[in-house]
Design a protein around this motif. Structure first.
Motif, PDB file in Angstrom:
ATOM      1  N   GLN A 131       6.885   9.166  -3.536  1.00  0.00           N
ATOM      2  CA  GLN A 131       6.452   9.689  -4.831  1.00  0.00           C
ATOM      3  C   GLN A 131       7.496   9.399  -5.908  1.00  0.00           C
ATOM      4  O   GLN A 131       7.154   8.991  -7.030  1.00  0.00           O
ATOM      5  CB  GLN A 131       6.204  11.197  -4.734  1.00  0.00           C
ATOM      6  CG  GLN A 131       4.865  11.577  -4.139  1.00  0.00           C
ATOM      7  CD  GLN A 131       3.729  11.456  -5.156  1.00  0.00           C
ATOM      8  OE1 GLN A 131       3.917  11.030  -6.277  1.00  0.00           O
ATOM      9  NE2 GLN A 131       2.534  11.833  -4.731  1.00  0.00           N
ATOM     10  N   ARG A 190       0.816  -1.203   0.000  1.00  0.00           N
ATOM     11  CA  ARG A 190       0.000   0.000   0.000  1.00  0.00           C
ATOM     12  C   ARG A 190       0.862   1.271   0.000  1.00  0.00           C
ATOM     13  O   ARG A 190       0.599   2.229   0.730  1.00  0.00           O
ATOM     14  CB  ARG A 190      -0.960  -0.002   1.194  1.00  0.00           C
ATOM     15  CG  ARG A 190      -1.969  -1.144   1.187  1.00  0.00           C
ATOM     16  CD  ARG A 190      -2.988  -0.989   2.323  1.00  0.00           C
ATOM     17  NE  ARG A 190      -3.738   0.244   2.181  1.00  0.00           N
ATOM     18  CZ  ARG A 190      -4.891   0.349   1.516  1.00  0.00           C
ATOM     19  NH1 ARG A 190      -5.420  -0.714   0.941  1.00  0.00           N
ATOM     20  NH2 ARG A 190      -5.525   1.509   1.426  1.00  0.00           N
ATOM     21  N   ALA A 198       1.718   8.520  -0.282  1.00  0.00           N
ATOM     22  CA  ALA A 198       1.905   9.390  -1.441  1.00  0.00           C
ATOM     23  C   ALA A 198       2.352  10.798  -1.059  1.00  0.00           C
ATOM     24  O   ALA A 198       2.889  11.529  -1.896  1.00  0.00           O
ATOM     25  CB  ALA A 198       0.624   9.458  -2.273  1.00  0.00           C
ATOM     26  N   GLY A 217      -4.886   2.631  -5.559  1.00  0.00           N
ATOM     27  CA  GLY A 217      -4.458   2.166  -4.243  1.00  0.00           C
ATOM     28  C   GLY A 217      -5.178   2.871  -3.113  1.00  0.00           C
ATOM     29  O   GLY A 217      -5.562   2.253  -2.115  1.00  0.00           O
ATOM     30  N   LEU A 218      -5.404   4.168  -3.268  1.00  0.00           N
ATOM     31  CA  LEU A 218      -6.069   4.933  -2.215  1.00  0.00           C
ATOM     32  C   LEU A 218      -7.552   4.589  -2.104  1.00  0.00           C
ATOM     33  O   LEU A 218      -8.142   4.691  -1.027  1.00  0.00           O
ATOM     34  CB  LEU A 218      -5.898   6.429  -2.483  1.00  0.00           C
ATOM     35  CG  LEU A 218      -4.469   6.968  -2.357  1.00  0.00           C
ATOM     36  CD1 LEU A 218      -4.420   8.431  -2.789  1.00  0.00           C
ATOM     37  CD2 LEU A 218      -3.941   6.805  -0.938  1.00  0.00           C
ATOM     38  N   LEU A 219      -8.150   4.162  -3.218  1.00  0.00           N
ATOM     39  CA  LEU A 219      -9.576   3.829  -3.213  1.00  0.00           C
ATOM     40  C   LEU A 219      -9.851   2.440  -2.639  1.00  0.00           C
ATOM     41  O   LEU A 219     -10.988   2.138  -2.270  1.00  0.00           O
ATOM     42  CB  LEU A 219     -10.144   3.906  -4.637  1.00  0.00           C
ATOM     43  CG  LEU A 219     -10.281   5.304  -5.233  1.00  0.00           C
ATOM     44  CD1 LEU A 219     -10.707   5.214  -6.698  1.00  0.00           C
ATOM     45  CD2 LEU A 219     -11.278   6.145  -4.440  1.00  0.00           C
ATOM     46  N   HIS A 220      -8.819   1.617  -2.561  1.00  0.00           N
ATOM     47  CA  HIS A 220      -9.036   0.242  -2.094  1.00  0.00           C
ATOM     48  C   HIS A 220      -9.444   0.212  -0.633  1.00  0.00           C
ATOM     49  O   HIS A 220      -8.814   0.835   0.216  1.00  0.00           O
ATOM     50  CB  HIS A 220      -7.770  -0.592  -2.273  1.00  0.00           C
ATOM     51  CG  HIS A 220      -7.866  -1.946  -1.651  1.00  0.00           C
ATOM     52  ND1 HIS A 220      -7.194  -2.275  -0.486  1.00  0.00           N
ATOM     53  CD2 HIS A 220      -8.580  -3.040  -1.993  1.00  0.00           C
ATOM     54  CE1 HIS A 220      -7.492  -3.515  -0.158  1.00  0.00           C
ATOM     55  NE2 HIS A 220      -8.310  -4.006  -1.053  1.00  0.00           N
ATOM     56  N   GLU A 221     -10.513  -0.528  -0.348  1.00  0.00           N
ATOM     57  CA  GLU A 221     -10.994  -0.708   1.030  1.00  0.00           C
ATOM     58  C   GLU A 221     -10.576  -2.078   1.522  1.00  0.00           C
ATOM     59  O   GLU A 221     -10.970  -3.095   0.946  1.00  0.00           O
ATOM     60  CB  GLU A 221     -12.525  -0.602   1.068  1.00  0.00           C
ATOM     61  CG  GLU A 221     -13.056   0.790   0.776  1.00  0.00           C
ATOM     62  CD  GLU A 221     -12.858   1.748   1.940  1.00  0.00           C
ATOM     63  OE1 GLU A 221     -12.597   1.256   3.060  1.00  0.00           O
ATOM     64  OE2 GLU A 221     -12.957   2.958   1.729  1.00  0.00           O
ATOM     65  N   ILE A 229      -1.823   5.246  -8.121  1.00  0.00           N
ATOM     66  CA  ILE A 229      -1.907   5.801  -6.763  1.00  0.00           C
ATOM     67  C   ILE A 229      -3.373   5.961  -6.374  1.00  0.00           C
ATOM     68  O   ILE A 229      -3.782   5.601  -5.260  1.00  0.00           O
ATOM     69  CB  ILE A 229      -1.166   7.151  -6.671  1.00  0.00           C
ATOM     70  CG1 ILE A 229       0.348   6.917  -6.714  1.00  0.00           C
ATOM     71  CG2 ILE A 229      -1.550   7.882  -5.382  1.00  0.00           C
ATOM     72  CD1 ILE A 229       1.163   8.203  -6.745  1.00  0.00           C
ATOM     73  N   GLN A 230      -4.184   6.461  -7.291  1.00  0.00           N
ATOM     74  CA  GLN A 230      -5.603   6.636  -7.005  1.00  0.00           C
ATOM     75  C   GLN A 230      -6.278   5.297  -6.755  1.00  0.00           C
ATOM     76  O   GLN A 230      -7.112   5.159  -5.842  1.00  0.00           O
ATOM     77  CB  GLN A 230      -6.289   7.376  -8.156  1.00  0.00           C
ATOM     78  CG  GLN A 230      -7.720   7.791  -7.867  1.00  0.00           C
ATOM     79  CD  GLN A 230      -7.830   8.765  -6.701  1.00  0.00           C
ATOM     80  OE1 GLN A 230      -6.874   9.482  -6.397  1.00  0.00           O
ATOM     81  NE2 GLN A 230      -8.973   8.792  -6.043  1.00  0.00           N
ATOM     82  N   PRO A 263       0.841   3.635  -2.091  1.00  0.00           N
ATOM     83  CA  PRO A 263       0.070   4.858  -2.351  1.00  0.00           C
ATOM     84  C   PRO A 263      -0.407   5.562  -1.086  1.00  0.00           C
ATOM     85  O   PRO A 263      -0.649   6.776  -1.106  1.00  0.00           O
ATOM     86  CB  PRO A 263      -1.113   4.350  -3.186  1.00  0.00           C
ATOM     87  CG  PRO A 263      -0.545   3.207  -3.957  1.00  0.00           C
ATOM     88  CD  PRO A 263       0.366   2.515  -2.953  1.00  0.00           C
ATOM     89  N   ASP A 264      -0.521   4.834   0.036  1.00  0.00           N
ATOM     90  CA  ASP A 264      -0.912   5.474   1.294  1.00  0.00           C
ATOM     91  C   ASP A 264       0.142   6.475   1.759  1.00  0.00           C
ATOM     92  O   ASP A 264      -0.154   7.359   2.567  1.00  0.00           O
ATOM     93  CB  ASP A 264      -1.128   4.422   2.392  1.00  0.00           C
ATOM     94  CG  ASP A 264      -2.399   3.612   2.179  1.00  0.00           C
ATOM     95  OD1 ASP A 264      -3.129   3.892   1.198  1.00  0.00           O
ATOM     96  OD2 ASP A 264      -2.669   2.702   2.982  1.00  0.00           O
TER      97      ASP A 264
END
Length: 209
Positions: A179, A168, A173, A197-201, A194-195, A170-171
């Protein structure tokens, strides 16, 4: 988690439903942490049905990983077919890299393969891991026209992308070094990945045993 589907699915459709759920669970929790109960809940069906169809967690894990390898292979073949003969090595690598990055939209898909590769100590799963990897390697070498060194570099970057996704990254970022690392590993797909990864629940923290 999937909801109970009132439609009567064929055996093949139900099998795919279970494997898709298993990809989520094994991708998140690995072979040891994934359970048939968690997979059944993710698929919205009974645990008994999962066991009846696959017989054991080991067989289900193997089928899940093989499904992931097939999807990688199919994605690469589609790109190679679209490129046709005479494509440059740079175009081929760019197309295959884009196809691999696109598979990350299904987080569990590549992570379930990563968990398979970590089972090199297992007498049953280790040959499956080597077979899956070498099958795709041969495709890239033979149809992709890459040398051994080029294919190795291609796979090294792909594995780095998968590992960064697994941890994870991207967490983080907001960290300049993170980066930079993701820019080098993800290339032009950086912002998109990155987006994703951040959207994954993450899965819920229900008991795993």
């Amino acid at each position: 988690m999937a909801t109970e589907d009132s439609r009567r699915l064929s055996a093949d459709d139900r099998r795919e439903q279970i494997l898709a759920a298993a990809s989520v669970v094994f991708g998140e929790r690995g072979y040891a942490g994934g359970t048939t109960d968690a997979i059944a809940r993710e698929a919205g069906i009974s645990q008994a049905y999962v066991v009846r169809m696959f017989g054991s967690k080991e067989r289900l894990f193997r089928a899940t990983a093989e499904r992931a390898a097939i999807k990688v292979r199919e994605a690469f073949i589609r790109e190679l077919d679209a490129l046709g003969d005479g494509a440059s090595r740079e175009d081929t690598q760019r197309a295959l890299g884009g196809a691999y990055a696109g598979l990350m939209a299904d987080r569990g898909l590549l992570l379930s393969l990563l968990h398979l590769f970590s089972q090199g100590h297992d007498e049953t799963l280790a040959p499956v891991a080597r077979g899956c990897f070498l099958d795709i390697y041969r495709l890239v070498r033979e149809r992709g026209g890459m040398s051994g060194e080029q294919a190795t570099a291609f796979f090294a970057q792909g594995m780095l992308m998968t590992v960064l996704f697994a941890m994870r990254m991207p967490d983080a970022a907001g960290d300049a070094d993170a980066q930079e690392l993701m820019a080098c590993a993800f290339g032009e797909k950086r912002d998109e990945l990155i987006q994703l990864g951040l959207l994954h629940e993450p899965l819920d923290r229900a008991p795993r045993s």
